[in-house]
Design a protein around this motif. Structure first.
Motif, PDB file in Angstrom:
ATOM      1  N   LYS A  78       5.607 -12.052   5.738  1.00 56.49           N
ATOM      2  CA  LYS A  78       6.323 -10.596   5.894  1.00 56.49           C
ATOM      3  C   LYS A  78       6.656 -11.226   7.116  1.00 56.49           C
ATOM      4  O   LYS A  78       8.124 -11.469   8.110  1.00 56.49           O
ATOM      5  CB  LYS A  78       6.286  -9.878   5.998  1.00 56.49           C
ATOM      6  N   ALA A  79       6.150 -11.572   8.313  1.00 58.41           N
ATOM      7  CA  ALA A  79       6.322 -11.008   9.509  1.00 58.41           C
ATOM      8  C   ALA A  79       7.119 -12.522   9.695  1.00 58.41           C
ATOM      9  O   ALA A  79       7.531 -12.789  10.666  1.00 58.41           O
ATOM     10  CB  ALA A  79       4.859 -11.535  10.548  1.00 58.41           C
ATOM     11  N   LEU A  80       6.622 -13.994   9.245  1.00 59.33           N
ATOM     12  CA  LEU A  80       7.908 -15.113   9.738  1.00 59.33           C
ATOM     13  C   LEU A  80       9.063 -15.277   9.217  1.00 59.33           C
ATOM     14  O   LEU A  80       9.651 -15.593   9.495  1.00 59.33           O
ATOM     15  CB  LEU A  80       6.449 -16.388   9.122  1.00 59.33           C
ATOM     16  N   SER A  81       9.111 -14.353   7.894  1.00 58.51           N
ATOM     17  CA  SER A  81       9.757 -14.361   7.325  1.00 58.51           C
ATOM     18  C   SER A  81      10.792 -13.275   7.714  1.00 58.51           C
ATOM     19  O   SER A  81      12.034 -12.857   6.733  1.00 58.51           O
ATOM     20  CB  SER A  81      10.361 -14.563   5.464  1.00 58.51           C
ATOM     21  N   GLY A  82      10.741 -12.376   8.458  1.00 54.33           N
ATOM     22  CA  GLY A  82      12.076 -11.327   8.856  1.00 54.33           C
ATOM     23  C   GLY A  82      11.811  -9.706   7.687  1.00 54.33           C
ATOM     24  O   GLY A  82      12.456  -9.473   7.970  1.00 54.33           O
ATOM     25  N   GLY A  83      10.494  -9.970   7.074  1.00 56.56           N
ATOM     26  CA  GLY A  83      10.619  -9.040   6.426  1.00 56.56           C
ATOM     27  C   GLY A  83      11.649  -9.289   4.828  1.00 56.56           C
ATOM     28  O   GLY A  83      11.740  -8.018   3.571  1.00 56.56           O
ATOM     29  N   ARG A  84      11.684 -10.046   4.865  1.00 54.13           N
ATOM     30  CA  ARG A  84      12.947 -11.094   3.878  1.00 54.13           C
ATOM     31  C   ARG A  84      12.634 -10.873   2.325  1.00 54.13           C
ATOM     32  O   ARG A  84      11.312 -11.383   2.407  1.00 54.13           O
ATOM     33  CB  ARG A  84      14.101 -12.328   3.759  1.00 54.13           C
ATOM     34  N   GLY A  85      13.074 -10.204   1.457  1.00 57.11           N
ATOM     35  CA  GLY A  85      12.498 -10.898  -0.168  1.00 57.11           C
ATOM     36  C   GLY A  85      11.477  -9.702  -0.859  1.00 57.11           C
ATOM     37  O   GLY A  85      11.194  -8.931   0.028  1.00 57.11           O
ATOM     38  N   LEU A  86      11.699  -9.753  -1.937  1.00 53.87           N
ATOM     39  CA  LEU A  86      11.275  -8.488  -3.153  1.00 53.87           C
ATOM     40  C   LEU A  86       9.643  -9.217  -3.523  1.00 53.87           C
ATOM     41  O   LEU A  86       9.715  -9.960  -4.134  1.00 53.87           O
ATOM     42  CB  LEU A  86      12.288  -7.743  -4.165  1.00 53.87           C
ATOM     43  N   HIS A  87       9.119  -8.850  -2.484  1.00 57.36           N
ATOM     44  CA  HIS A  87       7.685  -9.586  -3.300  1.00 57.36           C
ATOM     45  C   HIS A  87       6.192  -8.136  -4.191  1.00 57.36           C
ATOM     46  O   HIS A  87       6.723  -7.092  -4.240  1.00 57.36           O
ATOM     47  CB  HIS A  87       7.024  -8.893  -1.790  1.00 57.36           C
ATOM     48  N   ILE A  88       5.998  -9.340  -5.147  1.00 55.09           N
ATOM     49  CA  ILE A  88       5.533  -8.597  -6.483  1.00 55.09           C
ATOM     50  C   ILE A  88       3.956  -9.609  -6.389  1.00 55.09           C
ATOM     51  O   ILE A  88       4.146 -10.623  -6.640  1.00 55.09           O
ATOM     52  CB  ILE A  88       6.324  -8.950  -8.122  1.00 55.09           C
ATOM     53  N   ALA A  89       3.545  -8.697  -6.848  1.00 62.24           N
ATOM     54  CA  ALA A  89       1.920  -9.231  -7.112  1.00 62.24           C
ATOM     55  C   ALA A  89       1.195  -8.998  -8.703  1.00 62.24           C
ATOM     56  O   ALA A  89       2.142  -7.537  -8.689  1.00 62.24           O
ATOM     57  CB  ALA A  89       0.830  -8.364  -6.481  1.00 62.24           C
ATOM     58  N   GLY A  90       1.296 -10.083  -9.072  1.00 57.63           N
ATOM     59  CA  GLY A  90       0.588  -9.510 -10.149  1.00 57.63           C
ATOM     60  C   GLY A  90      -0.254 -10.074 -10.870  1.00 57.63           C
ATOM     61  O   GLY A  90      -1.441 -10.911 -10.317  1.00 57.63           O
ATOM     62  N   GLY A  91      -1.119 -10.480 -12.099  1.00 54.27           N
ATOM     63  CA  GLY A  91      -2.228 -10.945 -12.537  1.00 54.27           C
ATOM     64  C   GLY A  91      -3.607  -9.539 -12.745  1.00 54.27           C
ATOM     65  O   GLY A  91      -3.196  -8.293 -12.831  1.00 54.27           O
ATOM     66  N   VAL A  92      -4.685  -9.963 -12.965  1.00 50.56           N
ATOM     67  CA  VAL A  92      -5.687  -9.239 -13.240  1.00 50.56           C
ATOM     68  C   VAL A  92      -5.564  -8.217 -12.157  1.00 50.56           C
ATOM     69  O   VAL A  92      -6.213  -6.486 -12.617  1.00 50.56           O
ATOM     70  CB  VAL A  92      -7.244  -9.118 -14.008  1.00 50.56           C
TER      71      VAL A  92
END
Length: 426
Positions: A78-92
């Protein structure tokens, strides 16, 4: 107007199988997207920054022991990309602990099986639809609470392939009727088996052969349960599977079954089953789950067998030319020194019969009945015996590292009690 969506994956070796299934679902559903794989946090951020798409969806997947390290990586990206993007975590882990995942900085948590969710999520982003319409998500509300959308469906395994254009083991069974209290699998994927058809498996194998691959492996919680709805193996179904795979392979092709990344239950190891495997498989080893040398601990864990079939399984496997790799877990809740001594004795006996012992430390994994259970103390005497087995070449494993993970998971469980608020959207 349809928006362009770029899918950036934090691509890690530990979770490639699940990621390949998600990407295959997107390809099968013909969902348009730009795909980029980031093998490091820095490369992941570079892909986010380089994308010219209207929206960037960043996929993360990890197991519970990795959650803390992945949260640190997320902060870096997030720091390197300036907060761009929608981040989703998946898995168990995300399925079991969506509130923890949201608090750690992810925008969304994927809950349950991800194929239907990823398809609906990318389409929602393309069409500017509310994310609350997407099944299988946890979304942060204004108060920071992880709100859940409707559950994602559990579809027949043939609905989506294990992978497309990529290599990997073929998932032949999802879900598990053996609800061991320490295992996340049945509590994420359900307490019944869902098997991939032989026709679907053969189709996977044909594609792999066309790409020059010759080794076939499988993902399943219990290999000899293939084709069976219940506790007893259906060896006819297993033979149909293995024979079908062999028919699709060239003469130099090899089938690996009952070895990594899957295992067999000890009560399923019979002379008939071993003779069947010898006709078809290339592996000279089997992974057998014993888990403890204490009948008391096995009963408490819901394992579904006692110690008696474990010795029989090792003897039978060795007699038929397989070297057993036998899993043991130390530090399970309620275990005392006498139980641990019984496990050490059984492990030593199995080693004398020709087995190798794969040692583990109990971890209170999220989503399991023992999520909040106190791990048993492992005294120095037990540690020395485990070290002695390893020095003899009879044991291997990362039980010391798992003990560190276990302590961290126990602390996290205290910080996020099971009674924490749950709300649904809509």
């Amino acid at each position: 107007m349809v928006a362009d969506v770029s899918v950036v994956v934090r691509y890690r070796k530990a979770v490639t199988y699940g990621v390949h299934a998600l990407l295959a679902a997107l390809e099968t559903a013909k969902v348009e997207h730009d795909l980029r794989l980031g093998t490091t946090p820095e490369e992941t951020a570079e892909h986010i920054n380089a994308s010219e798409a209207d929206r960037v969806l960043v996929l993360w997947s990890f197991y519970s022991p990795d959650a803390e390290a992945m949260a640190a990586e997320l902060a870096t990206v997030k720091a390197l990309s300036g907060g761009r993007g929608l981040h989703i975590a998946g898995g168990v882990h995300a399925t079991a602990e969506p509130q923890q995942v949201i608090d750690a900085g992810w925008d969304l948590a994927g809950i349950g099986e991800g194929e239907s969710t990823i398809i609906a999520l990318v389409r929602a982003l393309q069409e500017d639809q509310p994310l609350t319409t997407v099944p299988g998500l946890a979304i942060k509300d204004a108060d920071g609470v992880a709100l859940r959308t409707r559950p994602a469906p559990q579809l027949p395994l043939d609905t989506f392939p294990s992978f497309l254009g990529r290599k990997g083991p073929i998932e032949i069974t999802r879900g598990c009727r053996y609800t061991c209290r320490f295992c996340q699998t049945p509590f994420m994927f359900g307490g019944q088996f869902r098997h991939r058809s032989v026709a679907s498996v053969r189709e996977h194998v044909r594609g792999m052969v066309d790409r020059g691959l010759r080794d076939i492996r499988f993902i399943t919680p219990t290999s000899l349960s293939y084709g069976s709805p219940g506790p007893d193996p259906d060896l006819g179904a297993v033979e149909e599977l293995l024979a079908g795979v062999k028919e699709e392979l060239p003469p130099h092709g090899r089938v690996f079954f009952g070895s990594f990344p899957s295992e067999v239950r000890p009560e399923h190891v019979t002379p008939e089953a071993m003779r069947l495997l010898k006709r078809y498989v290339a592996n000279d080893n089997l992974i057998i789950g014993a888990q403890s040398g204490s009948d008391k601990v096995l009963a408490a864990s819901g394992r579904g067998h006692d110690t008696s079939p474990v010795r029989d399984a090792v003897r039978i496997a060795v007699e038929h030319g397989f070297r057993p790799n036998v899993d043991f877990i130390f530090g399970m809740p309620g275990e005392d020194e006498a139980d641990q001594a019984a496990s050490i004795r059984l492990a030593a006996d199995l080693a004398d019969l020709g087995a190798r012992i794969h040692t583990h430390t109990f971890m209170p994994l999220p989503g399991t009945p023992w999520r909040d259970a106190e791990p048993a103390f492992i005294p120095l005497t037990t540690m020395r015996e485990l070290d002695r087995l390893a020095q003899r070449g009879d044991a291997y494993g990362h039980w010391r590292k798992q003990a560190e993970h276990s302590a961290r998971l126990a602390e996290t469980a205290k910080a996020y009690p099971r009674r924490a608020r749950r709300r649904r959207t809509g």
